[in-house]
Scaffold this motif. Structure first.
Motif, PDB file in Angstrom:
ATOM      1  N   HIS A  40      37.422  34.106  72.955  1.00 17.52           N
ATOM      2  CA  HIS A  40      36.817  33.334  71.869  1.00 17.52           C
ATOM      3  C   HIS A  40      35.343  33.028  72.149  1.00 17.52           C
ATOM      4  O   HIS A  40      34.515  33.002  71.247  1.00 17.52           O
ATOM      5  CB  HIS A  40      37.604  32.020  71.743  1.00 17.52           C
ATOM      6  CG  HIS A  40      37.319  31.234  70.509  1.00 17.52           C
ATOM      7  ND1 HIS A  40      37.671  31.649  69.256  1.00 17.52           N
ATOM      8  CD2 HIS A  40      36.724  30.029  70.328  1.00 17.52           C
ATOM      9  CE1 HIS A  40      37.308  30.748  68.362  1.00 17.52           C
ATOM     10  NE2 HIS A  40      36.728  29.762  68.992  1.00 17.52           N
ATOM     11  N   SER A  41      35.036  32.798  73.412  1.00 16.23           N
ATOM     12  CA  SER A  41      33.659  32.415  73.743  1.00 16.23           C
ATOM     13  C   SER A  41      32.804  33.622  74.123  1.00 16.23           C
ATOM     14  O   SER A  41      31.680  33.477  74.580  1.00 16.23           O
ATOM     15  CB  SER A  41      33.680  31.413  74.906  1.00 16.23           C
ATOM     16  OG  SER A  41      34.230  32.046  76.051  1.00 16.23           O
ATOM     17  N   GLY A  42      33.353  34.822  73.939  1.00 16.29           N
ATOM     18  CA  GLY A  42      32.570  36.038  74.210  1.00 16.29           C
ATOM     19  C   GLY A  42      32.529  36.413  75.673  1.00 16.29           C
ATOM     20  O   GLY A  42      31.700  37.224  76.089  1.00 16.29           O
ATOM     21  N   SER A  43      33.456  35.843  76.488  1.00 14.39           N
ATOM     22  CA  SER A  43      33.366  36.032  77.942  1.00 14.39           C
ATOM     23  C   SER A  43      34.361  37.050  78.488  1.00 14.39           C
ATOM     24  O   SER A  43      34.635  37.060  79.682  1.00 14.39           O
ATOM     25  CB  SER A  43      33.601  34.687  78.648  1.00 14.39           C
ATOM     26  OG  SER A  43      32.871  33.670  78.019  1.00 14.39           O
ATOM     27  N   CYS A  45      35.325  41.145  78.606  1.00 14.76           N
ATOM     28  CA  CYS A  45      34.874  42.502  78.295  1.00 14.76           C
ATOM     29  C   CYS A  45      36.052  43.457  78.386  1.00 14.76           C
ATOM     30  O   CYS A  45      36.755  43.489  79.393  1.00 14.76           O
ATOM     31  CB  CYS A  45      33.777  42.940  79.265  1.00 14.76           C
ATOM     32  SG  CYS A  45      33.224  44.631  78.920  1.00 14.76           S
ATOM     33  N   ALA A  72      28.619  38.960  76.747  1.00 17.38           N
ATOM     34  CA  ALA A  72      28.584  38.212  75.478  1.00 17.38           C
ATOM     35  C   ALA A  72      27.697  38.922  74.452  1.00 17.38           C
ATOM     36  O   ALA A  72      28.055  39.032  73.271  1.00 17.38           O
ATOM     37  CB  ALA A  72      28.090  36.784  75.724  1.00 17.38           C
ATOM     38  N   ASN A  75      29.496  42.003  73.149  1.00 18.30           N
ATOM     39  CA  ASN A  75      30.562  41.654  72.209  1.00 18.30           C
ATOM     40  C   ASN A  75      29.998  41.326  70.835  1.00 18.30           C
ATOM     41  O   ASN A  75      30.513  41.774  69.807  1.00 18.30           O
ATOM     42  CB  ASN A  75      31.369  40.465  72.736  1.00 18.30           C
ATOM     43  CG  ASN A  75      32.301  40.861  73.875  1.00 18.30           C
ATOM     44  OD1 ASN A  75      32.711  42.006  73.959  1.00 18.30           O
ATOM     45  ND2 ASN A  75      32.618  39.923  74.740  1.00 18.30           N
ATOM     46  N   LEU A  76      28.928  40.532  70.818  1.00 23.11           N
ATOM     47  CA  LEU A  76      28.326  40.163  69.527  1.00 23.11           C
ATOM     48  C   LEU A  76      27.799  41.409  68.816  1.00 23.11           C
ATOM     49  O   LEU A  76      28.011  41.591  67.611  1.00 23.11           O
ATOM     50  CB  LEU A  76      27.193  39.136  69.737  1.00 23.11           C
ATOM     51  CG  LEU A  76      26.477  38.661  68.467  1.00 23.11           C
ATOM     52  CD1 LEU A  76      27.451  38.010  67.481  1.00 23.11           C
ATOM     53  CD2 LEU A  76      25.351  37.677  68.807  1.00 23.11           C
ATOM     54  N   TYR A  79      30.641  43.330  67.200  1.00 25.91           N
ATOM     55  CA  TYR A  79      31.089  42.687  65.948  1.00 25.91           C
ATOM     56  C   TYR A  79      30.162  43.100  64.798  1.00 25.91           C
ATOM     57  O   TYR A  79      30.601  43.450  63.707  1.00 25.91           O
ATOM     58  CB  TYR A  79      30.982  41.169  66.061  1.00 25.91           C
ATOM     59  CG  TYR A  79      32.079  40.411  66.774  1.00 25.91           C
ATOM     60  CD1 TYR A  79      33.418  40.631  66.510  1.00 25.91           C
ATOM     61  CD2 TYR A  79      31.748  39.390  67.670  1.00 25.91           C
ATOM     62  CE1 TYR A  79      34.402  39.873  67.139  1.00 25.91           C
ATOM     63  CE2 TYR A  79      32.722  38.620  68.304  1.00 25.91           C
ATOM     64  CZ  TYR A  79      34.053  38.873  68.029  1.00 25.91           C
ATOM     65  OH  TYR A  79      35.022  38.121  68.647  1.00 25.91           O
ATOM     66  N   GLU A 548      33.925  40.202  60.902  1.00 26.34           N
ATOM     67  CA  GLU A 548      32.768  40.852  61.540  1.00 26.34           C
ATOM     68  C   GLU A 548      31.652  41.058  60.515  1.00 26.34           C
ATOM     69  O   GLU A 548      30.472  41.015  60.846  1.00 26.34           O
ATOM     70  CB  GLU A 548      33.223  42.197  62.131  1.00 26.34           C
ATOM     71  CG  GLU A 548      34.177  42.031  63.303  1.00 26.34           C
ATOM     72  CD  GLU A 548      34.944  43.297  63.642  1.00 26.34           C
ATOM     73  OE1 GLU A 548      35.485  43.952  62.724  1.00 26.34           O
ATOM     74  OE2 GLU A 548      35.018  43.634  64.832  1.00 26.34           O
ATOM     75  N   PRO A 571      30.884  32.770  68.796  1.00 25.91           N
ATOM     76  CA  PRO A 571      31.464  33.899  69.526  1.00 25.91           C
ATOM     77  C   PRO A 571      30.719  34.189  70.831  1.00 25.91           C
ATOM     78  O   PRO A 571      31.124  35.070  71.576  1.00 25.91           O
ATOM     79  CB  PRO A 571      31.312  35.057  68.536  1.00 25.91           C
ATOM     80  CG  PRO A 571      30.104  34.709  67.732  1.00 25.91           C
ATOM     81  CD  PRO A 571      30.094  33.211  67.629  1.00 25.91           C
ATOM     82  N   VAL A 572      29.631  33.435  71.080  1.00 26.14           N
ATOM     83  CA  VAL A 572      28.909  33.628  72.353  1.00 26.14           C
ATOM     84  C   VAL A 572      28.803  32.304  73.103  1.00 26.14           C
ATOM     85  O   VAL A 572      27.916  32.119  73.932  1.00 26.14           O
ATOM     86  CB  VAL A 572      27.502  34.247  72.123  1.00 26.14           C
ATOM     87  CG1 VAL A 572      27.631  35.667  71.595  1.00 26.14           C
ATOM     88  CG2 VAL A 572      26.640  33.400  71.187  1.00 26.14           C
TER      89      VAL A 572
END
Ligand code: BF8
Ligand code: SF4
Length: 656
Positions: A40-43, A45, A72, A75-76, A79, A548, A571-572
Motif C-alpha cells: 500500500h505504501s509503495g514499499s 517490489c 516506490a 511502482n508509481l 501505475y 491507475e 501509494p508512495v
C-alpha cells in the motif's frame, strides 16, 4: 453500519436486500481484505522473481540493492503507465472507428460534428480546403492513429498547451513523443536493473502521463465529439429510481461510447419495443454506470444509475435484465452478484471477458445489429425476473458542459471567449476554480469526500468542474442543478446567474478531463491571469481515487501546472524522499505539487490557501467573501424551498 459505507440513500436501502440475498459486495469484501501495508505504501517490489522484496525497516534494500526510493518511484511510474495505456487504448479504438466510418465500413457511425472535425483537422495538420467530410475524417483518424505509434518528434497536440508550458516540458525533456512509446519506455525503465534514479524515473512518469492527457485521452474526447456530437447542456435524472419495474432495464457499464451510443439507438427501435411488449414489459429502459454512462448522459440525457460502487448493488434490485459491459472499472464481482438473480452480464469487448458471463462481441462494422442482439437478449430475460425492489430515489441534474459550450455561454457564437470568467476571477467574485474528479473507493465512505469537497468549494466561491464518478456522486446528491446556487458563495452565484450556468459543471467522462486542460489553456492564454496554467488560481482533486487511470490523470494535471490533492492515501507513503520529489520537487520543476491527503477537510483548506497564494502572486484583489452581492436581490431559499434549504442538503427526493 451502511451509513458509514456510503451517503447514497439508495445504496443504504438496498444493502439490506443484498445481504439477505447472499450477495457479497465490494463494501463487504473491503472489510475482509485489508490492504497489505507494505504494498500500500509503495514499499514492495515484484519486478523480478528474486523477490517480491518488501522493505520493512528491517530490510532497507531489495536483493538487487534497489532502495526504497527507487522501488516506490518505479511502482508509481508503473501505475501511471497502466493508466495511460488504458485511456489511450480507448482513444486508439475511437480513431479506428472514425477511420472505419470515413471509409463507409462502419455504416452506423457518421461524422456528427463537422465543425469539430475541421478544428481537430487543424490540430493534426490535416488540410480541409475543398475536401469532403469523409476525406478529412479519414485523414484525421489516420493522423490520430499515427500519434500512438509515433517514433520521431513529439505529439502534435502538445502545441495546444500554453507556450510557456511547452517550454517547461522541453527544458525538462519531458515533452511526450509517441503515446505507446512512453508507456513502453516506462515498462522498460522500471524493469529489473534499469532506471534506478527516482528523480529520473519520476520525470519519465510525468512524460508518460502527459502522453495520456495531451495525447490518448484528448484525442478520445475529440473523436467522440466528432462522431457523436459535442455535448451541450441536457437535463436528466440519476440514481436507482431511474430503473423501472415494468420495463426491460438495460444498464450499460464501462467506458467506450461506440457501444453505448448504439445501445441508445437500439433501445428506441420500434420493433424491439414491440418485442419487449410481447414479453409483458411496457418498454425498454436504458441507464448507465460509470463513464460510459457519462458519455451517453452528456449527449442524450440517458439517466445515471450510479457510480463505481453502485455496480453490484444495482443488480441486487432484481430489476436489471442485462448489464452490458465493455472495458475498465468493471468489477468481476458483478458476475457472482448476477448469479443470485436473473441478471445477464453481457461482455462485449474481446479485451475484457468475464468467466460465466454471456459474450456478445461488439464490432464497429456491424454496430447496430450487435446492439439490437444485446437488447433482444435483455428482453428475453425479462420474464425470468424474481422479486424486484427498486429504492425509490432519484435526483435531477443538468450535464453536458463541453469546453466549447462553456466558451459559447460567455458571449454567444460570435464573441465566445473566457473573458467573463477571467475578469470575474480577477475581480474576486470567483475566488478560483477546481476540478473535482475520479473514482469511488470502498476504503472511504462512498461519495462523502466527493460531496463534501464540492460543497465546500462552491461555498467558498470556487467554481467546480467535474467528471467521472465524482460527477455521478454530485448528480446523486442534487449538486448538478441550478438550485445549488443556494449553497454557493455570493460572488460565484452572481456570475453563475449572469452567465446562466450552475456552479458545478459536469464535463463528461474520465477521458474528458482533457476538456479541463483545454479550459485551463484558454483561461491562461486569454490574458489577465498570467501566461501559464501554473499561474492560475486553480486546484485539482480526486477524493476517492482507486484506479491507475486516476493516477495518470492526477499526474498529467500536475505536470500541466495544476496542484492536485488525491484522497484516500498515498501509494508512495513509504518513501519520504519520493513524497518530497512529487511535492516540493515537482513544484520547482513544473510549478505544481502532487499531494496525497486522506483528510478531505484538510485538503480543501490547503487548496483554498493555494488558490489565495496564486491570486496574490498575480497581484489580484484579495478575496473577500463579503464584497459582492449586497444589493439584496437574492435571498437564501430563492432556489430551494425553505425547508429543503434548512436541511442543509438538497435532493434525496423520493420518486412520486
Ligand atoms: O474512468 S472515475 S472508477 S469509472 S477510473 Fe473508473 Fe474511476 Fe469511475 Fe471511469 Ni474514471
Ligand atoms: Fe527485489 Fe530488485 Fe527484483 Fe525488485 S528488482 S524484486 S527489489 S531483486
Amino acid at each position: 453500519m451502511a451509513e458509514k459505507k456510503t451517503i447514497d440513500p439508495a445504496i443504504i436501502e438496498i444493502m439490506a436486500k443484498a445481504e439477505a440475498d447472499g450477495v457479497s459486495t465490494a463494501f463487504d469484501r473491503a472489510e475482509v481484505t485489508r490492504p497489505c501495508p507494505i504494498g500500500h505504501s509503495g514499499s514492495c517490489c515484484k519486478h523480478c522473481f528474486i523477490g517480491p522484496c518488501r522493505i520493512t525497516g528491517k530490510t532497507t534494500v531489495g536483493v538487487c540493492g534497489a532502495t526504497l526510493e527507487t522501488i516506490a518511484a518505479r511502482n508509481l511510474a508503473r501505475y501511471i503507465a497502466a493508466g495511460t495505456a488504458s485511456h489511450s487504448d480507448h482513444g486508439r479504438d475511437m480513431a479506428h472507428t472514425l477511420i472505419a466510418a470515413a471509409k463507409g465500413e462502419a455504416p452506423d457511425y457518421q461524422v456528427k460534428d463537422e465543425k469539430k472535425l475541421r478544428r481537430v483537422a487543424k490540430y493534426l495538420d490535416v488540410p480541409t480546403e475543398g475536401r469532403t467530410t469523409q476525406e478529412i475524417a479519414l485523414d484525421v483518424g489516420t493522423k490520430a492513429l499515427a500519434e500512438f505509434g509515433r517514433q520521431e518528434g513529439e505529439l502534435l497536440y502538445v502545441r495546444r498547451a500554453p507556450k510557456r508550458r511547452q517550454q517547461i516540458w522541453h527544458e525538462l525533456g519531458i515533452t511526450p513523443r509517441g503515446i505507446d512509446r512512453e508507456v513502453v519506455e516506462t515498462l522498460h525503465r522500471t524493469h529489473m536493473g534499469t532506471d534506478q534514479d527516482p528523480e529520473n524515473i519520476l520525470n519519465h512518469a510525468m512524460r508518460t502521463a502527459l502522453a495520456d492527457g495531451w495525447g490518448g485521452s484528448m484525442m478520445s474526447t475529440d473523436i467522440s465529439d466528432i462522431l457523436f456530437g459535442t455535448p451541450v447542456p441536457v437535463a436528466a435524472r440519476s440514481n436507482f429510481g431511474v430503473l423501472k419495474e415494468d420495463e426491460v432495464n438495460v444498464v450499460v457499464h464501462g467506458h467506450e461510447p461506440t457501444l453505448s451510443e448504439m445501445m441508445v439507438v437500439a433501445a428506441s427501435d420500434p420493433e424491439l419495443i414491440e418485442y419487449a411488449k410481447s414479453k409483458g414489459a411496457k418498454g425498454i429502459n436504458l441507464g448507465g454506470i460509470c463513464c460510459t454512462a457519462n458519455e451517453i448522459l452528456v449527449r442524450h440525457g440517458v439517466p445515471l444509475v450510479g457510480n463505481f460502487l453502485s455496480q453490484e448493488l444495482a443488480i441486487s434490485t432484481g430489476a436489471v435484465d442485462a448489464m452490458v459491459v465493455d472495458i475498465q472499472c468493471i468489477m468481476q464481482g458483478i458476475q457472482a452478484a448476477a448469479e443470485r438473480y436473473h441478471t445477464k452480464i453481457i461482455t462485449t469487448s474481446p479485451k475484457a471477458k468475464i468467466t460465466g458471463a454471456t459474450h456478445i462481441e461488439f464490432d464497429e462494422h456491424h454496430a447496430l445489429d450487435t446492439a439490437k442482439k444485446i437488447i433482444r437478449t435483455a428482453i428475453d430475460n425479462f420474464p425470468n425476473r424474481g422479486r424486484v425492489y427498486i429504492p425509490n430515489f432519484v435526483d435531477h441534474l443538468v450535464a453536458g458542459f463541453s469546453h466549447e459550450y462553456i466558451a459559447y455561454m460567455q458571449g454567444g457564437m460570435y464573441r465566445e471567449s473566457f473573458r467573463p470568467l477571467n475578469d470575474n476571477i480577477a475581480n474576486g467574485r470567483i475566488r478560483g476554480a477546481a476540478g473535482v474528479v475520479g473514482c469511488n473507493n470502498p476504503r472511504v465512505c462512498q461519495d462523502d469526500p466527493h460531496v463534501y469537497i464540492v460543497k465546500e468549494l462552491i461555498k467558498n466561491d470556487v467554481l467546480v468542474v467535474t467528471t467521472g464518478c465524482n460527477a455521478i456522486a454530485c448528480a446523486k446528491q442534487g449538486l448538478l442543478t441550478p438550485e445549488v446556487m443556494d449553497y454557493a458563495g455570493a460572488g460565484l452565484r452572481e456570475v453563475c446567474q449572469a452567465i446562466g450556468i450552475p456552479p458545478v459543471l459536469h464535463l463528461g467522462s474520465c477521458v474528458d478531463n482533457t476538456r479541463i486542460l483545454t479550459i485551463l489553456t484558454q483561461s491562461a492564454t486569454e490574458g489577465g491571469l498570467g501566461e501559464d496554467i501554473s499561474d492560475l488560481p486553480v486546484a485539482g482533486f480526486a477524493p476517492e481515487w482507486m484506479s491507475e487511470k486516476a493516477l495518470a490523470i492526477g499526474t498529467y494535471f500536475v505536470a500541466s501546472g495544476v496542484t492536485t490533492w488525491m484522497g484516500v492515501g498515498s501509494p508512495v507513503a513509504g518513501s519520504a524522499e519520493v513524497t518530497k520529489l512529487i511535492t516540493e520537487g515537482w513544484r520547482q520543476k513544473v510549478g505544481a505539487s502532487y499531494y496525497f491527503e486522506p483528510d478531505h477537510e484538510k485538503a480543501v483548506k490547503e487548496a483554498l490557501a493555494h488558490i489565495d497564494a496564486k491570486r496574490k502572486a498575480l497581484k489580484l484583489d484579495e478575496y473577500d467573501p463579503k464584497r459582492y452581492a449586497k444589493s439584496a436581490t437574492y435571498f437564501p431559499g430563492d432556489y430551494l424551498p425553505d425547508e429543503v434549504f434548512k436541511q442543509g442538503s438538497y435532493s434525496r427526493s423520493k420518486v412520486s
